[in-house]
Write an enzyme that holds these catalytic residues in place. Structure first.
Site, PDB file in Angstrom:
ATOM      1  N   ASP A  22       0.806  -0.993  -0.088  1.00  0.00           N
ATOM      2  CA  ASP A  22       0.191  -0.243   0.050  1.00  0.00           C
ATOM      3  C   ASP A  22       0.817   0.939   0.050  1.00  0.00           C
ATOM      4  O   ASP A  22       0.567   2.575  -0.829  1.00  0.00           O
ATOM      5  CB  ASP A  22      -1.202   0.048   1.314  1.00  0.00           C
ATOM      6  CG  ASP A  22      -2.426  -1.118   1.083  1.00  0.00           C
ATOM      7  OD1 ASP A  22      -1.734  -1.796   0.042  1.00  0.00           O
ATOM      8  OD2 ASP A  22      -2.504  -1.128   1.949  1.00  0.00           O
ATOM      9  N   HIS A 129      -5.410 -10.203   6.134  1.00  0.00           N
ATOM     10  CA  HIS A 129      -5.596  -9.832   4.972  1.00  0.00           C
ATOM     11  C   HIS A 129      -5.211 -11.717   5.291  1.00  0.00           C
ATOM     12  O   HIS A 129      -4.784 -12.676   4.490  1.00  0.00           O
ATOM     13  CB  HIS A 129      -4.491  -9.336   4.266  1.00  0.00           C
ATOM     14  CG  HIS A 129      -4.537  -8.325   4.290  1.00  0.00           C
ATOM     15  ND1 HIS A 129      -3.623  -7.315   4.591  1.00  0.00           N
ATOM     16  CD2 HIS A 129      -5.399  -7.445   2.740  1.00  0.00           C
ATOM     17  CE1 HIS A 129      -4.065  -6.000   4.537  1.00  0.00           C
ATOM     18  NE2 HIS A 129      -4.875  -6.631   3.310  1.00  0.00           N
TER      19      HIS A 129
END
Length: 474
Positions: A22, A129
């Protein structure tokens, strides 16, 4: 949840969770925007409290990101500049902490589960995740799990801890990681509020729901944000975002959710009872019944899952434990009728469900036929028959058999009881073909209900336990 791009009159704010991919990708996007003359800034959310010693990558960004979205949006609506918004949310981030726990992994579509978690175990400190947590332990009560989570989040020996003191005011988010029911979420929410209040922390606002999930993971994360009045005002600001809950702006702490009612118990006062000749055998029979029902807990639950809510074994086990606890602190009265009355009150209070009411009704009616001077086998048979009649059922075959005790000579009493137990077992099998007319089973197609009734199995087990106790005694 992907990073948020917030357009402000004076520029663009990127709110990014602290994951390497990210940061790289959205850092690149920010540089590209700057090359085009766009005023852009980036806030990195890293509020994970799982790791005592975080790696070089730092703490992960979790559900606390949702709070930053809300506050930054409210500041933008007020017309604050990009620099002002970045400064404020960066300050608030220092007082946000998140920790997750789960009973199962998740599965990315088309892939195997992200990790193995045996039944009965839970994982503490998961990410969003599918990555496993930092510690595994056995599943415990909601109160114990929440206490463990809060203690871990606020442990000053951890570099990732949230500094939380008595007197602090917080906003709480109880976040569903994907597969918990509303009931389970509510239980965790109540446990968290109670735990925080016990530590002297004021819970100003609470939001419960699915805000940052991990696919179908059966878990929950707790996020705490320390808040002053300015932060609460921003948090309470109205928004048109459809998924934002319509929260009350009244503090959660200070409002009692439980009303203390006077104790009303139908359980008779039994602490002055005296033992009698039948007390030892009645105690042994009760102990045998309790151990038998506890052994059959999962079997009864399994039978009940086909036509009910799967808790028949739990209900009977609850009754058994209540009787065991009572036996530890009381004498068994010599009068059988008195014992039946005590048991009726005990099961009404402790057993719960339809079963508790039925057993209590049965025992209450039976008790009236058993007195100090009238406790022979004929009286027992009459009492059992009266109990069945009180439940508005036709006489069952096993009680027809028991009624022979009224005329059979003493030498044949055990044979009569054995025949009644055999009839009870036959009655259990006959319930496979019965059509339910009441209860949850009445809503299920008859051809799908082919297993014996768990309540009948429990009653047959009780009959057997009594017979085995009397056989041992004789």
């Amino acid at each position: 949840m992907e990073p948020l791009l917030l357009q402000i009159s004076s520029g663009i704010l990127l709110i990014v969770k602290n994951y390497t991919g990210d940061r790289l990708n959205f850092g690149l996007a920010a540089e590209q925007a700057r090359n085009h003359g766009v005023a852009v800034d980036m806030v990195i959310v890293a509020e994970d409290c799982a790791f005592d010693r975080p790696s070089k990558a730092g703490r992960r960004g979790l559900c606390g990101t949702v709070f930053i979205h809300k506050l930054a949006g409210a500041l933008a609506e007020e017309g604050c500049s990009l620099d002002q918004i970045v400064s404020k949310v960066t300050e608030v981030l220092k007082g946000i902490g998140t920790l997750g726990v789960s009973l199962s992994p998740c599965s990315v579509p088309g892939c195997l589960p992200s990790f193995e978690l045996p039944p009965g175990d839970m994982e503490l400190g998961l990410g969003i995740h599918g990555e496993p947590g930092i510690r595994r332990s056995k599943v415990s009560s909601a109160d114990e799990v929440v206490r463990t989570m809060i203690e871990h989040m606020t442990n000053p020996n951890s570099q990732s801890h949230l500094p939380l003191q008595s007197g602090d005011t917080v906003v709480l988010c109880v976040n569903n990681l994907g597969a918990l029911s509303c009931l389970e979420m509510s239980v965790v929410t109540r446990a968290t509020i109670s735990c925080l209040e016990a530590r002297g922390v004021v819970v100003a606002r609470t939001m419960t729901g699915s805000f940052m999930t991990s696919l179908e993971m059966a878990g929950v994360s707790l996020t705490l944000m320390k808040a002053d009045q300015e932060v609460l005002t921003l948090f309470d600001a109205r928004t048109s975002a459809p998924a934002w809950p319509n929260l009350s702006s009244v503090s959660v702490s200070g409002r009692s959710c439980v009303t203390e009612a006077p104790v009303m118990s139908s359980k008779p006062q039994d602490d002055t009872q005296n033992e009698g000749p039948l007390s030892p055998v009645m105690r042994k029979a009760l102990e045998k019944i309790c151990s038998t029902l506890l052994e059959k807990q999962e079997e009864l639950n399994s039978l009940d899952r086909t036509a009910g809510d799967g808790d028949c074994g739990n209900t009977h086990a609850q009754a058994a434990r209540a009787i065991q606890e009572w036996l530890q602190g009381h004498v068994v009265p010599g009068c059988p009728g008195r014992l039946l009355s005590i048991l009726a009150g005990l099961l009404e209070e402790k057993m719960g469900g339809s079963s508790g009411a039925l057993y209590s009704l049965f025992l209450t009616a039976a008790a009236g036929h058993m007195t100090e001077g009238r406790s022979n086998t004929a009286a027992w048979a009459t009492a059992m028959h009266a109990g069945t009649q009180a439940m508005r059922r036709c006489k069952s075959r096993e009680l027809d058999e028991l009624m022979k005790l009224k005329t059979a000579p003493p030498a044949e009493h055990m044979a009569v009881l054995q025949a009644a137990v055999q009839r009870a077992a036959s009655g259990v099998e006959s319930t496979r073909d019965l059509t339910a007319r009441a209860g949850r089973a009445s809503y299920i197609a008859a051809d799908r209900v082919t297993l014996p009734d768990p309540g009948a199995v429990a009653v047959a087990a009780i009959f057997t336990a009594v017979m085995e106790t009397l056989q041992t005694g004789s």
